[in-house]
Structure formats: structure tokens, C-alpha cells
Design an enzyme around this catalytic site. Structure first.
Site, short mmCIF file in Angstrom:
data_model
loop_
_atom_site.label_atom_id
_atom_site.label_comp_id
_atom_site.label_asym_id
_atom_site.label_seq_id
_atom_site.Cartn_x
_atom_site.Cartn_y
_atom_site.Cartn_z
N TYR A 134 0.82 -1.21 0.00
CA TYR A 134 0.00 0.00 0.00
C TYR A 134 0.86 1.26 0.00
O TYR A 134 0.46 2.30 -0.52
CB TYR A 134 -0.90 0.04 1.24
CG TYR A 134 -2.24 -0.61 1.10
CD1 TYR A 134 -2.36 -1.95 0.73
CD2 TYR A 134 -3.40 0.10 1.35
CE1 TYR A 134 -3.60 -2.56 0.62
CE2 TYR A 134 -4.65 -0.49 1.25
CZ TYR A 134 -4.75 -1.81 0.88
OH TYR A 134 -5.98 -2.40 0.78
N LYS A 141 2.87 -15.27 2.48
CA LYS A 141 3.05 -16.02 1.23
C LYS A 141 4.54 -16.33 1.14
O LYS A 141 5.25 -15.91 0.20
CB LYS A 141 2.53 -15.18 0.04
CG LYS A 141 2.54 -15.89 -1.30
CD LYS A 141 1.46 -16.97 -1.44
CE LYS A 141 1.61 -17.68 -2.77
NZ LYS A 141 0.68 -18.83 -2.92
N ASP A 199 -3.17 -18.20 0.50
CA ASP A 199 -4.16 -18.84 -0.39
C ASP A 199 -4.91 -19.94 0.35
O ASP A 199 -6.15 -20.01 0.30
CB ASP A 199 -3.51 -19.34 -1.69
CG ASP A 199 -2.24 -20.15 -1.49
OD1 ASP A 199 -1.74 -20.21 -0.35
OD2 ASP A 199 -1.76 -20.76 -2.47
N ASP A 241 -6.56 -6.81 4.15
CA ASP A 241 -7.68 -6.14 3.47
C ASP A 241 -8.58 -7.18 2.81
O ASP A 241 -9.80 -7.16 2.98
CB ASP A 241 -7.11 -5.17 2.42
CG ASP A 241 -8.21 -4.47 1.65
OD1 ASP A 241 -9.16 -3.98 2.28
OD2 ASP A 241 -8.11 -4.43 0.40
C1 IPM Z 1 -10.46 -0.90 4.03
C2 IPM Z 1 -10.66 -0.29 2.67
C3 IPM Z 1 -9.49 0.63 2.35
C4 IPM Z 1 -8.23 -0.22 2.36
C5 IPM Z 1 -9.62 1.41 1.03
C6 IPM Z 1 -10.88 2.25 0.99
C7 IPM Z 1 -8.41 2.27 0.77
O1 IPM Z 1 -10.82 -1.27 1.71
O2 IPM Z 1 -10.35 -0.16 5.01
O3 IPM Z 1 -10.42 -2.14 4.12
O4 IPM Z 1 -7.91 -0.86 1.36
O5 IPM Z 1 -7.54 -0.22 3.38
MG MG Z 2 -10.98 -3.21 2.49
#
Ligand code: IPM
Ligand code: MG
Length: 352
Positions: free
Chosen positions: A141, A186, A219, A243
Site C-alpha cells: 500500500y 506467502k 491462499d 484487506d
Molecule cells: C479498508 C478499505 C481501504 C483499504 C480502502 C478504501 C483504501 O478497503 O479499510 O479495508 O484498502 O484499506
Molecule cells: Mg478493504
């Protein structure tokens, strides 16, 4: 006690679910003799519209000074042009990073009355009680990104210190619960995952010998989460795997509209938000499920303000509202749905 809570409604259904939640916090304050001051600020798409940036400096500064932050959701079709330079989601990532909130707790506890709403067989769900601890300020990210006419890259990077601190948070939680931690990576493919596994194994061996540790590849974890969800207590994983796995895990609870979260760092301030998004398709209709935001407010009371009894009272009231089948459209049988305000009222009416 007195607490200053920064409120960031954001976009889509964000403002609706947040305004349904504030009266629940007011009711708790009145019952237990606290005062909560709410200060509203812009984040996400609305902040782009009003200030030209998804996280205005005033919003971050207010959050840094607050005792806690309650957030709705960000994003929507208006701001989702893939070529746009500024996006609502950047505001969310920047405030998580800006407050140093590296541990994102996402509890998954299917409610008995909502089991029928899950696509998973009810007999697999009874007794499921999981907390996913997602690393929130590192990994792919936040790594460098490049884009040319012919290719693109996203760098995934983790440091030893970043892994250690989130593993410690997760293991501390596991020690207070059933004493079992599952670390997801992973490691058969990714170097960052091999580092993750080594560091996790060492921290657990040296600092948490009483917590059992199991390493799982992401996975197969995606499969086991649905085939034997009762086998898990606390799950710790890196940002993107967390996520994805938590959206999957929300199906155990029957609806994304039931999952709360707390994003925590080294200090007391945290961000509390539902795990669902801004749901533009139903925004403005007053029908969104407010329970995930209300349950996030309970986590706020517990983790940032240390008000355990008050947090438990909200959780019990949501549970009682679900027992009474006060379901919003995501959970209800056709024609039987409560709206957002009715669901929030049902919680307030049941605060013990
Ligand atoms: C979450 C959301 C966010 C993330 C997005 C909106 C950037 O999906 O909080 O899970 O990916 O962290
Ligand atoms: Mg999310």
C-alpha cells in the site's frame, strides 16, 4: 470523563451511519456521566471538493489532538476516474499513516440471529470468534509506485521493526483471548513474507511462549477461513492480505454491514470505522446498516477511552437489537427491513 472525539463522516453512506451513531454515544455519555465533544472534519471525496485535497491539514491536526477519531467511509464514483491525481482513498491511507496506526483490529463474531444471512452453512459458524489484526501502515500500500506507458510497479517493503510491533499487538490480544495466533503470509513466493515469518517466529518464541503460533499461506488461509472458521482465534497478517481476508471474513458474519474496526498505534488515539465502504448505490436513502459503525464506536470507548463497561453495553444492545430481528435491508427478508434511524434507535432503546 470528558473526551474530544473527531468525527469524519466522509462520503456516500458515511454521513448517514455516523449521524446514526453519535446519538448512541450521547446516550452512553448521559447514562454513565461522561461528556463527549464531537468535532466534525472533512476527509475523502468531500474534502477534495471543498479543499482540493483528500486529507486537509486541519483534519490531520484535529485528529492528532483528539482522544479518538470516528470515521464513516470514503470514496465514490464522482472521484474514481482511474487517471485522477487525487483520490479519496489517499486521505484514508494518509490519516492512518499520519497517526501511526499500524495495527488494525477487525473482530469477526457471527451473531446467532444473523447466521441465516451468511452464505456459509450455519453449523460451521456457531461459536466463531476471530480477530484479524491487519498491518496498516506498510507493505505494498505504501511502497513506491511507478507508471509508464508500458508498465507499472508497486513496491512491497517491510522492516523488522514494522513486523515486530504488529505481531506484538496481535500476540498480546491472543494472550488475553484463547492463546492462539495464526500468522498469514506467502512465504513460498515473497521475500517480505519470508522476513515476516522469521520475525514472527522469533517474537513468539522469545516473548510469547504461552501463545501457540501457526503459520499459514494466504491462499490456503482464504479457503480455511470458510471451511473451518472455528479453528481461528487471532489472525495477524500484512496490509493487503488483511484487506482481502477481512472482506472475505465479513461473509461469516452475514454482512459487511456488521464488521467494525479499530486502528491503533503506540498511543491512545485510534481511528474507529466500519470495514465496509461508502456504498454509493444506497447513499442518501437512509437505509444503510449502522451497526458496524455503532460497534466501531464501542471499540473507540474500549481502546481509546478505556471505558470497557460502556463498550460492552453498546455491544450487548446491538446484540439485543439483532436478537429482536431489527435488520436493515442487507440482512432482512424482503419487505421487513428497518431503516438506518430505526436500527440506531433500537440500539439506544436496549442500552442497559
Ligand atoms: C479498508 C478499505 C481501504 C483499504 C480502502 C478504501 C483504501 O478497503 O479499510 O479495508 O484498502 O484499506
Ligand atoms: Mg478493504
Amino acid at each position: 470523563m470528558h473526551a474530544n472525539i473527531v468525527v469524519l463522516p466522509g462520503d456516500g453512506i458515511g454521513p448517514e451511519i455516523v449521524s446514526a451513531t453519535l446519538p448512541v454515544l450521547e446516550a452512553v455519555a448521559a447514562r454513565y456521566g461522561h461528556t463527549f465533544a464531537f468535532q466534525e472534519h472533512d476527509i475523502g471525496g468531500i474534502a477534495i471538493d471543498r479543499h482540493g485535497e483528500p486529507l486537509p491539514a486541519a483534519t490531520l491536526a484535529a485528529a492528532q489532538k483528539a482522544d479518538a477519531v470516528l470515521l464513516g467511509a470514503v470514496g465514490g464514483p464522482k472521484w474514481s476516474d482511474p487517471n485522477a491525481k487525487v483520490r479519496p482513498e489517499q486521505g484514508l491511507l494518509a490519516i492512518r499513516k499520519g497517526l501511526g496506526l499500524f495495527a488494525n483490529l477487525r473482530p469477526v463474531r457471527p451473531h446467532p440471529a444473523a447466521l441465516g444471512a451468511s452464505p456459509i452453512k450455519s453449523e460451521l459458524l456457531a461459536g466463531v470468534d476471530i480477530v484479524v489484526v491487519r498491518e496498516l501502515t506498510g507493505g505494498i500500500y505504501f511502497g513506491d509506485k511507478t507508471r509508464s506507458a508500458t508498465d507499472a510497479t508497486d513496491l512491497c517493503r517491510y522492516s523488522v521493526a514494522e513486523i515486530e510491533r504488529v505481531v506484538r499487538s496481535a500476540a498480546t490480544l491472543a494472550r488475553q483471548r484463547r492463546g492462539h495466533l495464526t500468522s498469514v503470509d506467502k512465504a513460498n513466493v515473497l521475500e517480505t513474507s519470508r522476513l515476516w515469518r522469521d520475525v514472527t517466529a522469533r517474537v513468539m518464541r522469545e516473548e510469547f511462549p504461552e501463545v501457540t503460533i501457526e503459520h499459514q499461506l494466504v491462499d490456503s488461509m482464504a479457503m480455511h477461513l470458510l471451511s473451518k472458521p472455528r479453528a481461528y482465534d487471532v489472525i495477524v497478517t500484512e496490509n493487503m492480505f488483511g484487506d482481502i481476508l477481512t472482506d472475505e471474513a465479513s461473509m461469516l458474519a452475514g454482512s459487511l454491514g456488521l464488521l467494525a474496526s479499530a486502528s491503533l498505534g503506540a498511543g491512545k488515539v485510534g481511528i474507529y470505522e466500519p470495514i465496509h465502504g461508502s456504498a454509493p448505490d444506497i447513499a442518501g436513502k437512509g437505509i444503510a446498516n449502522p451497526y458496524a459503525t455503532i460497534l466501531s464506536a464501542a471499540m473507540l470507548l474500549r481502546h481509546s477511552l478505556g471505558l470497557e463497561a460502556e463498550a460492552a453495553a453498546i455491544e450487548a444492545a446491538v446484540s439485543a437489537a439483532l436478537d429482536a430481528k431489527v435488520f436493515t435491508a442487507d440482512l432482512a427478508a424482503p419487505g421487513q427491513a428497518a431503516n438506518t434511524a430505526q436500527a440506531a434507535q433500537a440500539v439506544i432503546a436496549r442500552l442497559g
